[in-house]
Motif scaffolding. Sequence first.
Motif, short mmCIF file in Angstrom:
data_model
loop_
_atom_site.label_atom_id
_atom_site.label_comp_id
_atom_site.label_asym_id
_atom_site.label_seq_id
_atom_site.Cartn_x
_atom_site.Cartn_y
_atom_site.Cartn_z
N ALA A 1 6.05 5.89 7.04
CA ALA A 1 5.78 4.80 6.11
C ALA A 1 6.13 5.14 4.65
O ALA A 1 6.74 4.31 3.97
N PRO A 2 5.77 6.30 4.11
CA PRO A 2 6.10 6.58 2.70
C PRO A 2 7.61 6.55 2.42
O PRO A 2 8.05 5.97 1.43
N ALA A 3 8.38 7.17 3.31
CA ALA A 3 9.83 7.17 3.11
C ALA A 3 10.40 5.77 3.27
O ALA A 3 11.31 5.36 2.53
N ALA A 4 9.89 5.01 4.25
CA ALA A 4 10.34 3.63 4.43
C ALA A 4 10.02 2.79 3.19
O ALA A 4 10.79 1.93 2.79
N LEU B 1 3.47 -0.76 2.37
CA LEU B 1 3.63 0.49 3.10
C LEU B 1 3.08 1.67 2.30
O LEU B 1 2.62 2.66 2.87
N ALA B 2 3.11 1.56 0.98
CA ALA B 2 2.58 2.63 0.13
C ALA B 2 1.07 2.54 -0.05
O ALA B 2 0.48 3.38 -0.73
N GLY B 3 0.45 1.51 0.54
CA GLY B 3 -1.00 1.36 0.44
C GLY B 3 -1.47 0.62 -0.79
O GLY B 3 -2.68 0.55 -1.05
N LEU B 4 -0.56 0.02 -1.56
CA LEU B 4 -0.94 -0.69 -2.77
C LEU B 4 -1.30 -2.14 -2.50
O LEU B 4 -1.99 -2.77 -3.30
N VAL B 5 -0.81 -2.70 -1.41
CA VAL B 5 -1.14 -4.06 -0.97
C VAL B 5 -1.78 -3.93 0.40
O VAL B 5 -1.14 -3.48 1.35
N LEU B 6 -3.06 -4.33 0.49
CA LEU B 6 -3.81 -4.06 1.71
C LEU B 6 -3.56 -5.10 2.80
O LEU B 6 -3.62 -4.78 3.98
N ARG B 7 -3.32 -6.32 2.42
CA ARG B 7 -3.18 -7.38 3.41
C ARG B 7 -1.77 -7.38 3.99
O ARG B 7 -0.77 -7.56 3.27
#
Length: 416
Positions: free
Chosen positions: A242-245, A295-301
């Motif tokens: 996910a982080p690389a994507a 994907l970076a966890g900044l948007v939860l929905r």
Amino acid sequence: MSPLLSIDEPRPARSPARPQWRAFTEMGFRPLYLAGCGWALASVLAWVYAPGLLRGDLPGVFWHAHEMLWGFVATIAVGFLLTAGANWTGRNPLHGNPLAALCLVWAAARIGYLVPGRNAFLVAGAADALFFLWGAAALGRSVWLTRNRRNYGVPLLLAALAGAHAAYLSSAAAGDYLGLMRAFNAGLICMAVLTLLIARRVIPFFAQRAVQGLKIPPHTRSGHWQLAAGVAAVALLLAGQAPAASAALAASGLIALAQWLAWKPWAVRRVPLLWILYAGYLGLGIGLLVAAAQLAGLVLRTAWPAHVIGVAGFSVLILGMVTRTALGHLGRPLRTDRSMVTSYALMILAALLRLAALPPTQASVALLHASATAWALALALYLWRFFPLMIRPRADAPQGAVRVAAARPAGPAPRP
């Protein structure tokens, strides 16, 4: 080198022609634009207002997500690519009864997902896979036989959509929610890559033809980087990285926004056939950044990326494309009327209302219903305006002949 879409300014038709089966099945855009837009209208109304009708083995929100991506967006893409393929190669990839058979396969899939029982689910899944693979094979054959190397990768993107579809259904059948979301996101980004590739070719081409004196740089190098970033994002998503994507998606989205600015959007503000395409491309670029943030966890929905990309991006862009390309290939003047501009405004309104309905508030349900209504009206106007034209020969075709506008280039070819 022939252009992606060569659309001649037509001469006015001398008299209206009668509907003809041969005309309706002459090119892929005719039945598939109508089928995709009609199903988008019906399926959203069913999802919002009559969810009790959805009794198949693909339940609720999973059915809605599948039908929006593969039943609507990807269907329009197949229709567009089968039509554009005739311009790339001088060979019509699919027409006549084989095209009609492809449409029946598509219809079988749509019906199958609504019928209860595992057998209907399996038939529907197989029909959808056949639809995309058949479309990819027909396009690939034309591209290969004419050695049209610059488009070798496009049929592979269609095949990748079929693969993501199969993974999505397999995960749904197994109750694997994480696998299902991974497959859906891969399909969504694969469709975004295909859309970016096509839109980056045709939007500047259309704009320079319509606005006198407008010059737009080709952005060939940035387009290659954008394509590479998008393909990498799909591969990384499927690999669970996910982080690389997220980084790859952010790069692709930023390149899209830079291209949009370089296309001088202020220059097309008075041309509805262009500003609707610009609006959709902007929505797609922003949507890729939202997906990167999620994907970076900044948007939860998880619903945010799908709806920004799908509604503000794909849907707005599609409505502009199915209008612009249909007018050209139907031999009609490249001008909008009041119904077309109204449909554009309604689609943009539907997108804004749908995004406003995403945060859980007391107004969410009312906003969702308002969005669905605006969406349905936008597509209904398109169908009302274009259905009578799609079932008749080109306006400038003598004795009902339907021309493929591939033999006579009309301006410089769009760069890959």
